[in-house]
Design a protein around this motif. Structure first.
Motif, PDB file in Angstrom:
ATOM      1  N   LEU A 181      -5.713   7.648   7.926  1.00  0.00           N
ATOM      2  CA  LEU A 181      -5.801   6.827   9.130  1.00  0.00           C
ATOM      3  C   LEU A 181      -5.498   7.731  10.313  1.00  0.00           C
ATOM      4  CD1 LEU A 181      -3.854   3.575   8.090  1.00  0.00           C
ATOM      5  CD2 LEU A 181      -6.306   4.063   7.875  1.00  0.00           C
ATOM      6  N   THR A 182      -6.245   7.559  11.378  1.00  0.00           N
ATOM      7  CA  THR A 182      -6.076   8.419  12.545  1.00  0.00           C
ATOM      8  C   THR A 182      -5.956   7.576  13.796  1.00  0.00           C
ATOM      9  OG1 THR A 182      -7.463  10.111  11.500  1.00  0.00           O
ATOM     10  CG2 THR A 182      -7.094  10.326  13.860  1.00  0.00           C
ATOM     11  N   GLN A 183      -4.921   7.862  14.548  1.00  0.00           N
ATOM     12  CA  GLN A 183      -4.830   7.267  15.887  1.00  0.00           C
ATOM     13  C   GLN A 183      -5.229   8.337  16.881  1.00  0.00           C
ATOM     14  OE1 GLN A 183      -1.199   5.096  16.933  1.00  0.00           O
ATOM     15  NE2 GLN A 183      -1.453   5.752  19.057  1.00  0.00           N
ATOM     16  N   LEU A 184      -6.345   8.070  17.548  1.00  0.00           N
ATOM     17  CA  LEU A 184      -6.879   9.057  18.494  1.00  0.00           C
ATOM     18  C   LEU A 184      -6.117   8.952  19.807  1.00  0.00           C
ATOM     19  CD1 LEU A 184     -10.589   8.266  17.624  1.00  0.00           C
ATOM     20  CD2 LEU A 184      -9.349  10.321  16.963  1.00  0.00           C
ATOM     21  N   PRO A 185      -6.103  10.040  20.586  1.00  0.00           N
ATOM     22  CA  PRO A 185      -5.439   9.965  21.890  1.00  0.00           C
ATOM     23  C   PRO A 185      -6.139   8.938  22.777  1.00  0.00           C
ATOM     24  CG  PRO A 185      -6.393  12.161  21.512  1.00  0.00           C
ATOM     25  CD  PRO A 185      -6.765  11.311  20.349  1.00  0.00           C
ATOM     26  N   ARG A 186      -5.371   8.254  23.583  1.00  0.00           N
ATOM     27  CA  ARG A 186      -5.966   7.246  24.482  1.00  0.00           C
ATOM     28  C   ARG A 186      -6.888   7.944  25.481  1.00  0.00           C
ATOM     29  NH1 ARG A 186      -4.213   3.020  22.363  1.00  0.00           N
ATOM     30  NH2 ARG A 186      -2.025   2.642  21.894  1.00  0.00           N
ATOM     31  N   ALA A 187      -8.056   7.354  25.622  1.00  0.00           N
ATOM     32  CA  ALA A 187      -9.061   7.980  26.505  1.00  0.00           C
ATOM     33  C   ALA A 187      -8.638   7.834  27.968  1.00  0.00           C
ATOM     34  CB  ALA A 187     -10.415   7.328  26.287  1.00  0.00           C
TER      35      ALA A 187
ATOM     36  N   VAL B 210       0.853  -1.195   0.000  1.00  0.00           N
ATOM     37  CA  VAL B 210       0.000   0.000   0.000  1.00  0.00           C
ATOM     38  C   VAL B 210       0.890   1.247   0.000  1.00  0.00           C
ATOM     39  CG1 VAL B 210      -1.742   1.302   1.300  1.00  0.00           C
ATOM     40  CG2 VAL B 210      -1.876  -1.195   1.168  1.00  0.00           C
ATOM     41  N   GLU B 211       0.491   2.230  -0.799  1.00  0.00           N
ATOM     42  CA  GLU B 211       1.275   3.452  -0.956  1.00  0.00           C
ATOM     43  C   GLU B 211       0.726   4.551  -0.042  1.00  0.00           C
ATOM     44  OE1 GLU B 211       2.528   6.256  -4.709  1.00  0.00           O
ATOM     45  OE2 GLU B 211       1.613   4.308  -5.138  1.00  0.00           O
ATOM     46  N   PHE B 212       1.618   5.222   0.660  1.00  0.00           N
ATOM     47  CA  PHE B 212       1.226   6.333   1.542  1.00  0.00           C
ATOM     48  C   PHE B 212       1.740   7.653   0.964  1.00  0.00           C
ATOM     49  CE2 PHE B 212      -0.502   4.670   5.582  1.00  0.00           C
ATOM     50  CZ  PHE B 212      -0.355   3.308   5.359  1.00  0.00           C
ATOM     51  N   THR B 213       0.904   8.693   0.983  1.00  0.00           N
ATOM     52  CA  THR B 213       1.394  10.026   0.618  1.00  0.00           C
ATOM     53  C   THR B 213       1.889  10.757   1.860  1.00  0.00           C
ATOM     54  OG1 THR B 213      -0.791  11.043   0.837  1.00  0.00           O
ATOM     55  CG2 THR B 213      -0.177  10.246  -1.349  1.00  0.00           C
ATOM     56  N   GLN B 214       1.517  10.252   3.023  1.00  0.00           N
ATOM     57  CA  GLN B 214       2.002  10.844   4.285  1.00  0.00           C
ATOM     58  C   GLN B 214       2.188   9.740   5.310  1.00  0.00           C
ATOM     59  OE1 GLN B 214      -0.561  13.865   6.415  1.00  0.00           O
ATOM     60  NE2 GLN B 214       0.099  12.609   8.143  1.00  0.00           N
ATOM     61  N   PRO B 215       3.411   9.540   5.790  1.00  0.00           N
ATOM     62  CA  PRO B 215       3.615   8.540   6.840  1.00  0.00           C
ATOM     63  C   PRO B 215       3.015   9.052   8.151  1.00  0.00           C
ATOM     64  CG  PRO B 215       5.635   9.764   6.469  1.00  0.00           C
ATOM     65  CD  PRO B 215       4.635  10.265   5.461  1.00  0.00           C
ATOM     66  N   PRO B 216       2.936   8.200   9.183  1.00  0.00           N
ATOM     67  CA  PRO B 216       2.358   8.658  10.447  1.00  0.00           C
ATOM     68  C   PRO B 216       3.044   9.924  10.950  1.00  0.00           C
ATOM     69  CG  PRO B 216       2.664   6.283  10.495  1.00  0.00           C
ATOM     70  CD  PRO B 216       3.314   6.770   9.222  1.00  0.00           C
ATOM     71  N   THR B 217       2.242  10.939  11.228  1.00  0.00           N
ATOM     72  CA  THR B 217       2.760  12.248  11.631  1.00  0.00           C
ATOM     73  C   THR B 217       1.886  12.777  12.761  1.00  0.00           C
ATOM     74  OG1 THR B 217       3.348  12.647   9.311  1.00  0.00           O
ATOM     75  CG2 THR B 217       3.333  14.557  10.762  1.00  0.00           C
ATOM     76  N   ALA B 218       2.526  13.253  13.818  1.00  0.00           N
ATOM     77  CA  ALA B 218       1.773  13.824  14.941  1.00  0.00           C
ATOM     78  C   ALA B 218       1.158  15.138  14.490  1.00  0.00           C
ATOM     79  CB  ALA B 218       2.699  14.043  16.134  1.00  0.00           C
ATOM     80  N   MET B 219      -0.153  15.232  14.619  1.00  0.00           N
ATOM     81  CA  MET B 219      -0.874  16.450  14.271  1.00  0.00           C
ATOM     82  C   MET B 219      -1.654  16.871  15.515  1.00  0.00           C
ATOM     83  SD  MET B 219      -0.337  17.169  11.005  1.00  0.00           S
ATOM     84  CE  MET B 219       0.139  16.392   9.449  1.00  0.00           C
ATOM     85  N   GLY B 220      -0.988  17.632  16.371  1.00  0.00           N
ATOM     86  CA  GLY B 220      -1.631  17.995  17.625  1.00  0.00           C
ATOM     87  C   GLY B 220      -1.915  16.734  18.431  1.00  0.00           C
ATOM     88  N   PRO B 221      -3.147  16.552  18.910  1.00  0.00           N
ATOM     89  CA  PRO B 221      -3.447  15.421  19.786  1.00  0.00           C
ATOM     90  C   PRO B 221      -3.567  14.080  19.050  1.00  0.00           C
ATOM     91  CG  PRO B 221      -5.418  16.752  19.419  1.00  0.00           C
ATOM     92  CD  PRO B 221      -4.291  17.468  18.742  1.00  0.00           C
ATOM     93  N   VAL B 222      -3.672  14.102  17.741  1.00  0.00           N
ATOM     94  CA  VAL B 222      -3.833  12.854  16.993  1.00  0.00           C
ATOM     95  C   VAL B 222      -2.599  12.594  16.142  1.00  0.00           C
ATOM     96  CG1 VAL B 222      -6.344  13.119  16.905  1.00  0.00           C
ATOM     97  CG2 VAL B 222      -4.957  13.922  14.987  1.00  0.00           C
ATOM     98  N   THR B 223      -2.460  11.347  15.699  1.00  0.00           N
ATOM     99  CA  THR B 223      -1.424  11.022  14.722  1.00  0.00           C
ATOM    100  C   THR B 223      -2.131  10.516  13.485  1.00  0.00           C
ATOM    101  OG1 THR B 223       0.117  10.454  16.483  1.00  0.00           O
ATOM    102  CG2 THR B 223       0.670   9.683  14.283  1.00  0.00           C
ATOM    103  N   THR B 224      -1.765  11.068  12.336  1.00  0.00           N
ATOM    104  CA  THR B 224      -2.456  10.693  11.102  1.00  0.00           C
ATOM    105  C   THR B 224      -1.467  10.200  10.057  1.00  0.00           C
ATOM    106  OG1 THR B 224      -2.304  12.899  10.096  1.00  0.00           O
ATOM    107  CG2 THR B 224      -4.213  12.482  11.492  1.00  0.00           C
TER     108      THR B 224
END
Lengths: 131, 97
Positions: free
Chosen positions: A125-131, A98-112
């Motif tokens: 894809l979004t990794q939300l902050p742990r609740a 799978v091709e990514f145009t953006q690798p995982p990058t911290a964007m404020g409270p989330v990583t996308t």
């Protein structure tokens, strides 16, 4: 009470999309109903089989293609999915080609991260902050 | 050329864009917008950021490349080298006083 039961992405080929969204991304097929030339084709997360369905909607309308091309040219995702561990998913999906145009990058409270769904869309894809 | 570089660098948003590109080359417009918003609280429109990028590109500080259907932005530090050689790395005078 109102709720969201389906959301959609425009895909250039439903069969190809089904392969990508199940085999690569890890969704499961939920409904597959013939509708003339196309299908009412939805997938769900194995973590929520009765949850929101993603409709793999044909992009046959000319404006739909224009819309997709415009978004992709500027790197804008058509939609966003949540993952638990974005770095692990990035590694797993990259390994599957799978091709990514953006690798995982911290964007404020989330990583996308942003990937190409091979059907004419970018997906965040979004990794939300742990609740 | 030099005027373009100084004009481009005179704006704090454009300097922030260069900061972000120096962290990772090859960003889409979307990624640049997301970084400016989420990391710097800059609530600029996509059009405004696009215009800043055009100024940086005209000054040679940003280069764009198309890969398939995508457009990526890269940092180009060559124009900054000219600044460095002009003031920071001057040849020593021929004879020391």
């Amino acid at each position: 009470m109102i709720s969201i039961h389906v959301t959609s992405v425009f895909v250039d080929d439903q069969e190809k999309a089904l392969d990508f969204y199940t085999d690569k991304l890890g969704f499961e097929k939920k409904t597959d109903i013939p509708m003339g030339e196309a299908r009412w084709l939805t997938v769900v997360s194995p973590a929520a089989r009765d949850g929101v369905e993603l409709l793999l909607e044909p992009d046959a309308h000319p404006v739909a293609r224009q819309y997709k091309e415009g978004l992709v040219a500027d790197g804008i995702p058509a939609t966003s999915f949540a993952v638990d561990d974005i770095h692990a998913e990035h590694e797993r999906l990259t390994g599957l080609g799978v091709e990514f145009t953006q690798p995982p990058t911290a964007m404020g409270p989330v990583t996308t991260a942003v990937l190409d769904d091979t059907c004419g869309n970018l997906i965040q894809l979004t990794q939300l902050p742990r609740a | 050329m030099a005027d373009d570089v100084f004009k481009a660098l005179a704006d704090p948003t454009r300097r922030t864009i260069l900061d972000e590109l120096s962290e990772r080359n090859g960003q889409t417009l979307f990624e640049i917008c997301a970084r400016l918003t989420t990391r710097h609280g800059l609530g600029l429109s996509r059009q405004a950021i696009s215009q800043h990028l055009a100024v940086l590109e005209a000054a040679g500080l940003v280069r764009t490349r198309r890969e398939g259907r995508y457009k990526f932005h890269d940092l180009n530090t060559e124009p900054l080298e000219q600044i460095a050689t002009r003031w920071l790395r001057r040849d020593p005078p021929p004879e020391a006083p």
